[in-house]
Motif scaffolding. Structure first.
Motif, PDB file in Angstrom:
ATOM      1  N   ASP A 168      23.802  38.845   6.987  1.00 22.67           N
ATOM      2  CA  ASP A 168      25.217  39.094   6.736  1.00 22.67           C
ATOM      3  C   ASP A 168      25.505  40.569   7.011  1.00 22.67           C
ATOM      4  O   ASP A 168      24.700  41.439   6.681  1.00 22.67           O
ATOM      5  N   PHE A 169      26.642  40.842   7.619  1.00 18.09           N
ATOM      6  CA  PHE A 169      27.002  42.234   7.916  1.00 18.09           C
ATOM      7  C   PHE A 169      27.315  43.021   6.664  1.00 18.09           C
ATOM      8  O   PHE A 169      26.818  44.116   6.456  1.00 18.09           O
ATOM      9  N   LYS A 170      28.154  42.455   5.805  1.00 21.93           N
ATOM     10  CA  LYS A 170      28.641  43.194   4.647  1.00 21.93           C
ATOM     11  C   LYS A 170      27.791  42.880   3.428  1.00 21.93           C
ATOM     12  O   LYS A 170      27.913  41.823   2.808  1.00 21.93           O
ATOM     13  N   ASN A 182      23.864  47.990   4.901  1.00 22.63           N
ATOM     14  CA  ASN A 182      24.638  46.942   5.576  1.00 22.63           C
ATOM     15  C   ASN A 182      23.849  46.367   6.751  1.00 22.63           C
ATOM     16  O   ASN A 182      22.755  46.816   7.074  1.00 22.63           O
ATOM     17  N   HIS A 233      33.958  38.839   7.334  1.00 15.69           N
ATOM     18  CA  HIS A 233      34.947  39.920   7.367  1.00 15.69           C
ATOM     19  C   HIS A 233      35.200  40.433   8.768  1.00 15.69           C
ATOM     20  O   HIS A 233      36.121  41.193   8.989  1.00 15.69           O
ATOM     21  N   LYS A 282      25.863  44.758  -0.196  1.00 19.30           N
ATOM     22  CA  LYS A 282      25.820  45.927  -1.075  1.00 19.30           C
ATOM     23  C   LYS A 282      24.606  46.741  -0.673  1.00 19.30           C
ATOM     24  O   LYS A 282      23.569  46.191  -0.334  1.00 19.30           O
ATOM     25  N   SER A 320      29.274  37.252   9.662  1.00 16.71           N
ATOM     26  CA  SER A 320      30.228  37.962   8.817  1.00 16.71           C
ATOM     27  C   SER A 320      31.461  37.124   8.559  1.00 16.71           C
ATOM     28  O   SER A 320      31.960  36.449   9.460  1.00 16.71           O
ATOM     29  N   ASP A 324      21.831  37.392   2.672  1.00 17.04           N
ATOM     30  CA  ASP A 324      23.262  37.287   2.399  1.00 17.04           C
ATOM     31  C   ASP A 324      23.453  37.438   0.899  1.00 17.04           C
ATOM     32  O   ASP A 324      22.676  36.882   0.122  1.00 17.04           O
TER      33      ASP A 324
END
Length: 127
Positions: A55-57, A62, A85, A59, A83, A11
């Protein structure tokens, strides 16, 4: 005494990594944390992880892309995709991509531990 099962936490939010790591260690798991998918892919934890919280999102690579890459390694550890988001509709694509569980942030810690215990019990491991 058996060695603790290793859970990798990926993450980009340091507070999420720290909080999850502390929680899981208090439940008897060993943890290792990564800020990015690339960092995880370049570490020996890739080969030693019993479970991955992702975590999906992120940098760079992904969550979905990392799951695809993990699927190419055998045996691949089970992955929980999280996530802040995503919405409820993200669960189906997450599972279709190969995640065993999808959870939205903020994480319900009791449910998180329940999911981990259930998945690891099916694979023959527990803390």
């Amino acid at each position: 005494m058996t060695a603790s099962l290793l859970i990798s936490i990926i993450d980009d939010d340091r507070s999420v990594r720290s909080g999850l790591s502390n929680l899981l260690q208090s439940a008897g798991y060993a943890t290792i944390c990564f800020e990015s998918a690339e960092e995880f892919l370049n570490d020996e934890a890739l080969e030693n992880s019993d479970f991955v919280i992702l975590d999906f999102k992120l940098k760079g690579i992904n969550g979905f892309e990392l799951i695809r890459r993990l699927e190419q390694s055998r045996p691949s550890p089970p992955v929980m995709l999280i996530s802040g988001h995503g919405d409820e509709d993200m669960g189906k694509p997450a599972i279709s991509a190969g995640a065993v569980v999808f959870m939205r942030k903020p994480i319900d810690v009791d449910l998180l531990l329940e999911h981990i215990q259930r998945v690891l019990a099916k694979r023959g491991g527990s803390p």
